[in-house]
Write a protein that holds these residues in place. Structure first.
Motif, PDB file in Angstrom:
ATOM      1  N   LEU A  62       0.815  -1.218   0.000  1.00 30.01           N
ATOM      2  CA  LEU A  62       0.000   0.000   0.000  1.00 30.01           C
ATOM      3  C   LEU A  62       0.850   1.269   0.000  1.00 30.01           C
ATOM      4  CD1 LEU A  62      -2.822  -1.085   2.474  1.00 30.01           C
ATOM      5  CD2 LEU A  62      -3.012  -0.776   0.003  1.00 30.01           C
ATOM      6  N   HIS A  63       2.177   1.112   0.124  1.00 25.54           N
ATOM      7  CA  HIS A  63       3.141   2.223   0.033  1.00 25.54           C
ATOM      8  C   HIS A  63       2.846   3.327   1.058  1.00 25.54           C
ATOM      9  CE1 HIS A  63       4.461   0.193  -3.552  1.00 25.54           C
ATOM     10  NE2 HIS A  63       3.261   0.318  -4.107  1.00 25.54           N
ATOM     11  N   VAL A  64       2.556   2.889   2.278  1.00 24.04           N
ATOM     12  CA  VAL A  64       2.312   3.817   3.385  1.00 24.04           C
ATOM     13  C   VAL A  64       3.631   4.048   4.122  1.00 24.04           C
ATOM     14  CG1 VAL A  64       1.062   4.195   5.541  1.00 24.04           C
ATOM     15  CG2 VAL A  64      -0.058   3.000   3.634  1.00 24.04           C
ATOM     16  N   ASP A  65       4.001   5.304   4.279  1.00 20.39           N
ATOM     17  CA  ASP A  65       5.218   5.664   5.015  1.00 20.39           C
ATOM     18  C   ASP A  65       4.892   5.649   6.511  1.00 20.39           C
ATOM     19  OD1 ASP A  65       7.538   6.642   6.071  1.00 20.39           O
ATOM     20  OD2 ASP A  65       7.355   8.652   5.185  1.00 20.39           O
ATOM     21  N   LEU A  66       5.249   4.573   7.186  1.00 25.24           N
ATOM     22  CA  LEU A  66       4.897   4.432   8.603  1.00 25.24           C
ATOM     23  C   LEU A  66       5.640   5.416   9.497  1.00 25.24           C
ATOM     24  CD1 LEU A  66       4.696   0.532   8.885  1.00 25.24           C
ATOM     25  CD2 LEU A  66       2.822   2.159   8.620  1.00 25.24           C
TER      26      LEU A  66
END
Length: 529
Positions: free
Chosen positions: A435-439
């Motif tokens: 999902l290419h979420v920058d945590l």
């Protein structure tokens, strides 16, 4: 003649949607009968579970679905659910998504972790056909009408059926396996085509080919039939004030239905109604320890006698309760899968790909998939696109992103169930890699094991991320090759032993959907009443 005598006593084992709807219908048909419902949990709903957390930071509720959350397409069972809610004063809970809604867009994950939209328009069809999902597909489809039909069709796996009919299993592995992951969490190499896709086998039997059968149906398409016999009986016996034809016509316009406060609203409403009836007892936190087929239950150490027992739990549980070696062996042969489900919530709109809004995506079996990922549901897209069913008005909702990760199923069955710590690490990997979420953008990430949490409060700022998870063990029965034959054996043995004092409902019989369970409850209530 009724199986249940006048003023008879009926026990219902299980307070999920199957047990509650059966009780509701039986009460309407036979108001003389006394019904006792036994549920080991302290809440109704079974696998239908809606978790509501209170965000102490802004005072708002965070609604998380821990099981089924939407009902897709019009069906007889869905119509019954809508009408029951309306009759009980909760019609405003019913929400639908229009055909034009973004929530009707569905995606597949390809082996490179790119999303491919399943066709819902000409442009999406062109993109779909030029993707690697369809490699070899056209050739296989063109060959299908010329494949020799089985003279005596037997039960076989979905993969074997498609390989035989299309000369290749590419269609099953690239596309259909993803659908089976979303519905059954199952393996197309084991799932029975007769139990899960009976219409395809029927088309081969009647026309010698799936495609020939489809074209024949298109050419000879007849006007839509009137109400089914079941709906006619429901309207006359249960809800004579409802015009089911008009209700059906209206619901057909909307492919997806949900409930505003979560799907568990339905069993909660049913439970509250039943508890108000003088001849119904609902016992929560009541564990059934033994049962036999002559109407006797042992609950919390106390033996009770009934004229009929309606059992709606799993076959695995029934094998523990009865003393019958032959039947126990059949009951234990049914496989079940375990699901790790993680609900992800944040006020930041960063969880759903910008150009990939929709219902969510599913993962085909052809992918390497070390995460054991079955699919991801975009809950916030479904909620924000919903309109009320009866007056089609839009409810204003605050912006947020919420998704549900589903992991495990048949992958856990073959690979083993990882620890919760490993599953949480995998969920983070899905968020970042797929999902290419920058945590790193979040101030804090709050992780909750809802099975162990006692407080329903959470302090979540606009810069935080919530991961709420549950491990659902043995939650989905697998309708594998030979399943229906074993169900027939089970029914025969129970019928022989019980002489009408025992019946089964729920997902154990081969119908997994919530509407199917509701219809099964209605049909059996009619038969028993």
């Amino acid at each position: 003649m009724s199986i249940i005598p006048k003023n008879g006593k009926v026990a219902v084992v299980g307070g999920g949607v199957s047990g509650l709807t059966f009780s509701y219908f039986l009460l309407k048909l036979r108001p003389d009968v006394h019904i006792s419902i036994y549920e080991k949990n302290k809440r109704p709903g079974g696998w239908i579970s809606t978790e509501v957390l209170k965000n102490t930071h802004d005072g708002k509720d965070i609604v998380l679905e821990k099981g089924p959350r939407t009902l897709r397409g019009v069906s007889d069972g869905t119509l019954l659910i809508v009408d029951i809610l309306k009759q009980l004063g909760y019609g405003d809970q019913v929400e639908v998504m229009k055909l034009s809604s973004d929530a009707n867009r569905k995606w597949l994950l390809d082996p490179s972790n790119n999303l491919v939209q399943t066709p819902n328009s000409l442009s999406s069809f062109v993109k779909f056909m030029t993707s690697d999902v369809t490699n070899g597909l056209i050739k296989s489809v063109l060959k299908e009408p010329f494949q020799k039909a089985a003279s005596d069709p037997k039960d076989e796996s979905i993969r074997d059926f498609f390989a035989r009919r299309f000369g290749s299993s590419v269609l099953a592995e690239n596309v259909l396996s993803a659908v089976m992951h979303g519905v059954y969490s199952g393996d197309i190499g084991k799932l029975s085509v007769r139990a899960t896709l009976p219409r395809l086998q029927q088309l081969e039997k009647e026309h010698g080919s799936i495609l020939k059968g489809v074209f024949h149906q298109i050419k000879s398409k007849k006007p839509e039939k009137s109400l089914s016999l079941q709906l006619v009986l429901y309207q006359s016996r249960i809800s004579p004030q409802t015009d089911m034809s008009s209700l059906s016509d209206k619901l057909k316009k909307f492919p997806i239905m949900r409930l505003h406060d979560g799907l568990q609203t339905f069993p909660l409403v049913l439970s509250e109604y039943l508890q108000r009836q003088k001849n119904v007892d609902v016992h929560y936190g009541a564990a059934v320890e033994k049962c036999n087929f002559q109407g006797r239950l042992t609950v919390d150490g106390e033996s009770k006698k009934f004229d009929h027992i309606r059992y709606t739990l799993s076959t695995l549980k029934l094998a523990e309760l009865i003393k019958n070696d032959e039947l126990s062996n059949i009951l234990k042969s049914f496989e079940h899968t375990t699901i790790f489900l993680a609900n992800i919530y944040t006020k930041r709109r960063c969880l759903i790909p910008k150009d990939g809004s929709g219902f969510g995506f599913l993962v085909p079996i052809r992918n390497k998939n070390p995460e054991s990922l079955l699919g991801v549901i975009y809950d916030s897209d479904c909620e924000l696109d919903a309109v009320t069913f009866f007056d089609e008005t839009t409810r204003p909702k605050a912006p947020f992103h919420k998704v549900t990760l589903m992991m495990g199923g048949h992958f856990f069955s073959s690979r083993g169930v990882p620890s919760n710590q490993i599953n949480i690490a995998t969920a983070r990997k899905v968020l970042s890699d797929i999902l290419h979420v920058d945590l790193s953008q979040f101030h804090k990430i709050i992780v909750r094991d809802e099975a162990k949490e006692t407080s329903k409060e959470v302090d979540l700022t606009d810069d935080d991320l919530l991961i709420s998870y549950n491990l659902h063990e043995n939650c989905i029965p697998q309708y594998n090759v030979g399943f229906l034959e074993n169900v027939d054996k089970m029914k025969t043995l129970i019928g022989r032993e019980s002489d009408g004092h025992f019946s089964m409902g729920g997902t154990a019989l081969g119908k997994l959907g919530v509407p199917d369970c509701v219809m099964n409850g209605f049909e059996d209530a009619l038969r028993l009443a």
